[in-house]
Design a protein around this motif. Structure first.
Motif, PDB file in Angstrom:
ATOM      1  N   LEU A 173     -13.149  23.859  53.313  1.00  0.00           N
ATOM      2  CA  LEU A 173     -13.162  22.436  52.939  1.00  0.00           C
ATOM      3  C   LEU A 173     -11.794  21.774  53.073  1.00  0.00           C
ATOM      4  CD1 LEU A 173     -15.658  22.195  49.934  1.00  0.00           C
ATOM      5  CD2 LEU A 173     -16.109  22.291  52.399  1.00  0.00           C
ATOM      6  N   LYS A 174     -10.748  22.563  53.296  1.00  0.00           N
ATOM      7  CA  LYS A 174      -9.444  21.923  53.545  1.00  0.00           C
ATOM      8  C   LYS A 174      -9.458  21.176  54.886  1.00  0.00           C
ATOM      9  CE  LYS A 174      -6.460  25.402  55.742  1.00  0.00           C
ATOM     10  NZ  LYS A 174      -7.167  25.186  57.024  1.00  0.00           N
ATOM     11  N   ASP A 175     -10.430  21.497  55.736  1.00  0.00           N
ATOM     12  CA  ASP A 175     -10.544  20.815  57.031  1.00  0.00           C
ATOM     13  C   ASP A 175     -11.456  19.581  56.975  1.00  0.00           C
ATOM     14  OD1 ASP A 175      -8.934  22.802  58.175  1.00  0.00           O
ATOM     15  OD2 ASP A 175     -10.657  24.111  58.472  1.00  0.00           O
ATOM     16  N   LEU A 176     -11.943  19.244  55.787  1.00  0.00           N
ATOM     17  CA  LEU A 176     -12.773  18.035  55.681  1.00  0.00           C
ATOM     18  C   LEU A 176     -11.975  16.821  56.133  1.00  0.00           C
ATOM     19  CD1 LEU A 176     -14.522  18.370  52.181  1.00  0.00           C
ATOM     20  CD2 LEU A 176     -15.640  18.481  54.431  1.00  0.00           C
ATOM     21  N   PRO A 177     -12.596  15.897  56.875  1.00  0.00           N
ATOM     22  CA  PRO A 177     -11.848  14.697  57.264  1.00  0.00           C
ATOM     23  C   PRO A 177     -11.543  13.840  56.029  1.00  0.00           C
ATOM     24  CG  PRO A 177     -14.127  14.646  58.101  1.00  0.00           C
ATOM     25  CD  PRO A 177     -13.949  15.959  57.413  1.00  0.00           C
ATOM     26  N   PRO A 178     -10.287  13.419  55.843  1.00  0.00           N
ATOM     27  CA  PRO A 178      -9.949  12.599  54.672  1.00  0.00           C
ATOM     28  C   PRO A 178     -10.824  11.337  54.572  1.00  0.00           C
ATOM     29  CG  PRO A 178      -7.948  13.323  55.787  1.00  0.00           C
ATOM     30  CD  PRO A 178      -9.099  13.757  56.654  1.00  0.00           C
ATOM     31  N   ALA A 179     -11.287  10.855  55.731  1.00  0.00           N
ATOM     32  CA  ALA A 179     -12.114   9.630  55.727  1.00  0.00           C
ATOM     33  C   ALA A 179     -13.454   9.836  55.021  1.00  0.00           C
ATOM     34  CB  ALA A 179     -12.355   9.163  57.160  1.00  0.00           C
ATOM     35  N   LEU A 180     -13.774  11.081  54.690  1.00  0.00           N
ATOM     36  CA  LEU A 180     -15.029  11.334  53.969  1.00  0.00           C
ATOM     37  C   LEU A 180     -15.024  10.677  52.587  1.00  0.00           C
ATOM     38  CD1 LEU A 180     -17.426  13.037  55.000  1.00  0.00           C
ATOM     39  CD2 LEU A 180     -16.667  14.866  53.497  1.00  0.00           C
ATOM     40  N   GLY A 201     -17.341   3.776  52.851  1.00  0.00           N
ATOM     41  CA  GLY A 201     -18.324   3.619  53.921  1.00  0.00           C
ATOM     42  C   GLY A 201     -18.920   4.933  54.412  1.00  0.00           C
ATOM     43  N   ALA A 202     -18.375   6.050  53.937  1.00  0.00           N
ATOM     44  CA  ALA A 202     -18.777   7.350  54.506  1.00  0.00           C
ATOM     45  C   ALA A 202     -20.216   7.740  54.171  1.00  0.00           C
ATOM     46  CB  ALA A 202     -17.814   8.439  54.045  1.00  0.00           C
ATOM     47  N   TYR A 203     -20.767   7.164  53.081  1.00  0.00           N
ATOM     48  CA  TYR A 203     -22.166   7.499  52.762  1.00  0.00           C
ATOM     49  C   TYR A 203     -23.090   7.008  53.874  1.00  0.00           C
ATOM     50  CZ  TYR A 203     -20.491   8.654  48.118  1.00  0.00           C
ATOM     51  OH  TYR A 203     -19.808   9.242  47.074  1.00  0.00           O
ATOM     52  N   ALA A 204     -22.749   5.853  54.429  1.00  0.00           N
ATOM     53  CA  ALA A 204     -23.590   5.271  55.491  1.00  0.00           C
ATOM     54  C   ALA A 204     -23.208   5.795  56.864  1.00  0.00           C
ATOM     55  CB  ALA A 204     -23.472   3.745  55.461  1.00  0.00           C
ATOM     56  N   GLU A 205     -21.921   5.918  57.102  1.00  0.00           N
ATOM     57  CA  GLU A 205     -21.465   6.345  58.435  1.00  0.00           C
ATOM     58  C   GLU A 205     -20.412   7.437  58.296  1.00  0.00           C
ATOM     59  OE1 GLU A 205     -19.626   4.450  62.502  1.00  0.00           O
ATOM     60  OE2 GLU A 205     -20.562   3.118  61.026  1.00  0.00           O
ATOM     61  N   LYS A 206     -20.773   8.627  58.771  1.00  0.00           N
ATOM     62  CA  LYS A 206     -19.895   9.788  58.587  1.00  0.00           C
ATOM     63  C   LYS A 206     -18.711   9.730  59.559  1.00  0.00           C
ATOM     64  CE  LYS A 206     -22.542  11.440  55.447  1.00  0.00           C
ATOM     65  NZ  LYS A 206     -23.133  10.140  55.125  1.00  0.00           N
ATOM     66  N   LEU A 235     -23.843  15.775  52.765  1.00  0.00           N
ATOM     67  CA  LEU A 235     -24.772  16.499  53.648  1.00  0.00           C
ATOM     68  C   LEU A 235     -26.126  15.808  53.637  1.00  0.00           C
ATOM     69  CD1 LEU A 235     -23.810  20.158  52.684  1.00  0.00           C
ATOM     70  CD2 LEU A 235     -23.372  19.027  54.879  1.00  0.00           C
ATOM     71  N   PRO A 236     -26.908  15.990  54.700  1.00  0.00           N
ATOM     72  CA  PRO A 236     -28.183  15.288  54.755  1.00  0.00           C
ATOM     73  C   PRO A 236     -29.186  15.776  53.698  1.00  0.00           C
ATOM     74  CG  PRO A 236     -27.881  16.707  56.694  1.00  0.00           C
ATOM     75  CD  PRO A 236     -26.610  16.751  55.925  1.00  0.00           C
ATOM     76  N   PHE A 237     -29.877  14.820  53.146  1.00  0.00           N
ATOM     77  CA  PHE A 237     -30.895  15.081  52.127  1.00  0.00           C
ATOM     78  C   PHE A 237     -32.272  14.888  52.755  1.00  0.00           C
ATOM     79  CE2 PHE A 237     -33.906  13.657  48.972  1.00  0.00           C
ATOM     80  CZ  PHE A 237     -33.671  14.481  47.885  1.00  0.00           C
ATOM     81  N   PRO A 238     -33.223  15.770  52.582  1.00  0.00           N
ATOM     82  CA  PRO A 238     -33.171  16.996  51.768  1.00  0.00           C
ATOM     83  C   PRO A 238     -32.872  18.256  52.576  1.00  0.00           C
ATOM     84  CG  PRO A 238     -35.438  16.548  52.356  1.00  0.00           C
ATOM     85  CD  PRO A 238     -34.595  15.496  53.039  1.00  0.00           C
ATOM     86  N   GLU A 239     -32.737  18.130  53.906  1.00  0.00           N
ATOM     87  CA  GLU A 239     -32.779  19.334  54.747  1.00  0.00           C
ATOM     88  C   GLU A 239     -31.576  20.263  54.617  1.00  0.00           C
ATOM     89  OE1 GLU A 239     -32.740  16.197  55.636  1.00  0.00           O
ATOM     90  OE2 GLU A 239     -31.784  15.836  57.581  1.00  0.00           O
TER      91      GLU A 239
END
Ligand SMILES: Cc1cc2nc3c(=O)[nH]c(=O)nc-3n(C[C@H](O)[C@H](O)[C@H](O)COP(=O)(O)O)c2cc1C
Length: 181
Positions: free
Chosen positions: A38-45, A49-54, A94-98
């Motif tokens: 998770l240290k590689d997660l993009p800071p923009a997460l 706006g990240a909930y709508a557009e990753k 992450l996508p819900f529910p899959e």
């Protein structure tokens, strides 16, 4: 495929070292293995706006390895009596529910304290249970974690090495058992 998740974004994390070792065990047991740190997660997460557009790259680097996994192994440190906020952000993105639906999940807790991250592991089991994952109940706890893995690739303790190996073997058998039903 087994995806091992290092459950914090902290630089130099002990959990990341343990996750690398555990991924290696699964590989030696014959599983294709992927490591997510998770240290590689993009800071923009973290942007509103990240909930709508990753952020770009998140789908390929983080979502696909979860969706492709036959099993998830989560190495989780204890932060303030719970699991790290970065891990919850990751789960929420992450996508819900899959993402977790009918997906086997195993847990390794890492903490400075004497309970070895029992609290964060049980918090995760509750959330993953809510999300219809298949919780694997053989958990491994590292209490007083700084005495282990003083060097890369070496738990420094035979009993811990045996517990990690046993969990990995049994988790692979658990996954195989679910897939034949
Ligand atoms: C922000 C933060 C909060 C922490 N809170 C706790 C805690 O509540 N209980 C505990 O036993 N250890 C706590 N620790 C210690 C970690 O559990 C310990 O360093 C562990 O080995 C792994 O964390 P790491 O993967 O970030 O290295 C905390 C560490 C950090 C960075």
């Amino acid at each position: 495929m087994i995806t091992v998740i290092s459950g914090t974004n902290r630089e130099g994390s002990h959990s990341a070292r343990i996750a690398r070792y555990v991924a290696q065990i699964h590989r030696q047991l014959g599983a294709e293995t992927h490591l997510l740190d998770l240290k590689d997660l993009p800071p923009a997460l973290l942007s509103p706006g990240a909930y709508a557009e990753k952020p770009s790259g998140f789908q390929e680097a983080f979502v696909e390895p979860v969706l492709r996994a036959h099993g998830l192994v989560i190495v989780v440190p204890e932060y303030n009596g719970g699991f790290p906020g970065a891990l919850k952000l990751f789960i929420d993105m992450l996508p819900f529910p899959e993402a977790f639906e009918s997906r086997p999940a195993a847990y390794i807790g890492v903490a400075a304290g004497q309970f070895g991250a029992l609290r964060p592991v049980e918090q995760l089991q509750m959330i993953f249970g809510y999300r219809n994952a298949f919780n694997f109940n053989e958990r491994v706890f590292l209490a007083g974690a700084s005495r282990y893995f003083k060097e890369e690739g070496n738990p420094g303790d035979d009993d811990l090495a045996a517990r990690l190996e046993r969990q990995a073997k049994n988790f692979q058998a658990f996954i195989a058992g679910l897939r034949v039903r």
